[in-house]
Design a protein around this motif. Structure first.
Motif, PDB file in Angstrom:
ATOM      1  N   LEU A 156       0.847  -1.195   0.000  1.00 45.27           N
ATOM      2  CA  LEU A 156       0.000   0.000   0.000  1.00 45.27           C
ATOM      3  C   LEU A 156       0.875   1.235   0.000  1.00 45.27           C
ATOM      4  O   LEU A 156       1.881   1.299   0.727  1.00 45.27           O
ATOM      5  N   CYS A 157       0.507   2.215  -0.827  1.00 47.50           N
ATOM      6  CA  CYS A 157       1.194   3.509  -0.812  1.00 47.50           C
ATOM      7  C   CYS A 157       0.381   4.485   0.017  1.00 47.50           C
ATOM      8  O   CYS A 157      -0.761   4.796  -0.320  1.00 47.50           O
ATOM      9  N   ARG A 158       0.966   4.958   1.112  1.00 47.43           N
ATOM     10  CA  ARG A 158       0.333   5.963   1.968  1.00 47.43           C
ATOM     11  C   ARG A 158       1.239   7.177   2.039  1.00 47.43           C
ATOM     12  O   ARG A 158       2.317   7.136   2.614  1.00 47.43           O
ATOM     13  N   LYS A 159       0.829   8.251   1.391  1.00 49.94           N
ATOM     14  CA  LYS A 159       1.611   9.489   1.323  1.00 49.94           C
ATOM     15  C   LYS A 159       3.024   9.223   0.834  1.00 49.94           C
ATOM     16  O   LYS A 159       3.998   9.753   1.348  1.00 49.94           O
ATOM     17  N   GLY A 160       3.144   8.356  -0.157  1.00 50.10           N
ATOM     18  CA  GLY A 160       4.432   8.073  -0.760  1.00 50.10           C
ATOM     19  C   GLY A 160       5.252   7.026  -0.046  1.00 50.10           C
ATOM     20  O   GLY A 160       6.326   6.643  -0.527  1.00 50.10           O
ATOM     21  N   LYS A 161       4.767   6.527   1.074  1.00 50.85           N
ATOM     22  CA  LYS A 161       5.497   5.517   1.848  1.00 50.85           C
ATOM     23  C   LYS A 161       4.917   4.134   1.600  1.00 50.85           C
ATOM     24  O   LYS A 161       3.704   3.945   1.564  1.00 50.85           O
ATOM     25  N   ALA A 162       5.782   3.141   1.433  1.00 48.16           N
ATOM     26  CA  ALA A 162       5.354   1.760   1.192  1.00 48.16           C
ATOM     27  C   ALA A 162       4.996   1.078   2.508  1.00 48.16           C
ATOM     28  O   ALA A 162       5.770   1.107   3.462  1.00 48.16           O
ATOM     29  N   ILE A 163       3.797   0.478   2.547  1.00 49.00           N
ATOM     30  CA  ILE A 163       3.353  -0.298   3.700  1.00 49.00           C
ATOM     31  C   ILE A 163       3.048  -1.708   3.212  1.00 49.00           C
ATOM     32  O   ILE A 163       2.133  -1.912   2.410  1.00 49.00           O
ATOM     33  N   ASN A 164       3.833  -2.680   3.661  1.00 46.15           N
ATOM     34  CA  ASN A 164       3.599  -4.060   3.258  1.00 46.15           C
ATOM     35  C   ASN A 164       2.317  -4.590   3.894  1.00 46.15           C
ATOM     36  O   ASN A 164       2.159  -4.559   5.110  1.00 46.15           O
ATOM     37  N   MET A 165       1.419  -5.080   3.039  1.00 45.36           N
ATOM     38  CA  MET A 165       0.159  -5.650   3.505  1.00 45.36           C
ATOM     39  C   MET A 165       0.205  -7.177   3.547  1.00 45.36           C
ATOM     40  O   MET A 165      -0.816  -7.824   3.778  1.00 45.36           O
ATOM     41  N   SER A 166       1.377  -7.753   3.312  1.00 48.92           N
ATOM     42  CA  SER A 166       1.536  -9.200   3.378  1.00 48.92           C
ATOM     43  C   SER A 166       2.978  -9.528   3.714  1.00 48.92           C
ATOM     44  O   SER A 166       3.869  -8.687   3.555  1.00 48.92           O
ATOM     45  N   GLN A 167       3.197 -10.732   4.203  1.00 42.06           N
ATOM     46  CA  GLN A 167       4.539 -11.231   4.476  1.00 42.06           C
ATOM     47  C   GLN A 167       4.888 -12.297   3.452  1.00 42.06           C
ATOM     48  O   GLN A 167       4.061 -13.142   3.119  1.00 42.06           O
TER      49      GLN A 167
END
Length: 325
Positions: A156-167
């Motif tokens: 997921l991109c939140r304000k340009g930052k990558a957030i992994n939604m899975s392992q």
């Protein structure tokens, strides 16, 4: 379209659950659009499959508006398992009414992964040595749910930052190695039992213990859920051929730049695949880019019927056409 009044009723009905619509501004709901691209890469055969449904209400009643469904299936040991799961998505993943309920969706997805795994065991056209990883992303209004078994990844991109939604379920990951070894398996040179590079997958019944027994190779998904905010821009779903050579943050940066330039998620997916090929990935490649359009852009306001989660004959015909694009 769900009215503000109906949203308040839904919020009251689900007030005791983690995922609810209690204080959601209906005008802030995302407008969904997506694009995808796939390439055989350096492999002799293409074993990936994927599916995109930007408007799930066209196939299911009683889902929030908007709702969407995406899946990436990275096959191994042949194409059969991945193709079977894609061709049977409607029966395996979408027929359970719980899938439209934010407080029951995790239970529904866990059952779906188990059912899909057992279906592969019983399907005569699928070899017992054929398997597939599976990553499902489901949008229900502002609720994003990601279920994953294998090494595909959702970012997921939140304000340009990558957030992994899975392992990534690799046998070398400490928690996965511990689980594998406690169940009698082993990891040799990064491979589960010296054979498989993932520790979770559907199919591969020549490596699994009989149904009802805990197995080092499992189809049990890990699930992450969150409520989308106005800071969330897009979701990238890709097979491991992408992530072998591109980090989550690098992928987010590439897609962000592309959307600013041409605002085309399909072109962004193609750019990610081409970048992975340039960097020397050796695997099949599949990417889906899902955009959450700004709230002030025009949204579909067509009224939606409510009722049980059934699929009409016309919708089913359209669904089958979608599968075979």
């Amino acid at each position: 379209m769900i009215t503000e009044a109906s949203a308040k009723v839904m919020a009251e009905d689900t007030a005791n659950h983690t995922l609810h619509l209690e204080s959601v501004d209906m005008e802030g709901f995302p407008s969904i659009r997506s694009g995808s691209y796939a390439d055989i890469g350096a492999r002799r055969y293409m074993e990936d499959e994927h599916i995109r449904i930007d408007d799930l209400s066209a196939y299911l009643n009683s889902v929030p508006n908007p709702s969407a469904f995406y899946g990436v299936f990275d096959g191994h040991g042949g194409h059969e398992a991945a193709a079977y799961i894609k061709d049977n998505v409607q029966r395996l993943f979408l027929q359970n009414p719980q899938i439209s309920q934010t407080d029951e969706v995790e239970v529904s997805l866990r059952k779906a992964f188990l059912s899909a795994d057992l279906a592969l065991a019983e399907e005569a056209t699928v070899s017992t040595s054929s398997g597939t990883t599976a990553l499902i992303a489901l949008l229900l209004g502002r609720s994003l749910v990601v279920a994953n078994a294998g090494d595909c990844r959702a970012v997921l991109c939140r304000k340009g930052k990558a957030i992994n939604m899975s392992q990534d379920h690799r046998p070398t990951h400490p928690s996965e190695r511990k689980r594998v070894e406690e169940l009698g398996g082993f990891v040799d040179d990064g491979y589960l039992n010296g054979v498989l590079s993932v520790s979770r997958a559907l199919g591969d019944w020549d490596m699994k213990l009989p149904h009802g027994s805990a197995s080092p190779l499992t189809s049990e998904p890990e699930i992450q859920q969150l409520i989308l905010t106005e800071e969330d821009e897009f979701l990238i779903i890709g097979c491991d051929g992408i992530w072998d050579v591109i980090s989550s943050q690098q992928a987010v940066k590439l897609v962000s730049r592309g959307l600013r330039r041409h605002d085309d998620p399909e072109q962004c997916a193609k750019d990610l695949v081409r970048e992975a090929l340039r960097l020397g990935t050796y695997d099949n490649l599949t990417v889906i880019v899902v955009c959450f359009t700004a709230k002030d852009q025009q949204r579909d306001t067509t009224p939606r019927h409510t009722g049980c989660c059934s699929i009409s004959a016309q919708a089913l015909y359209s669904f089958k056409g979608l599968l075979h694009k």
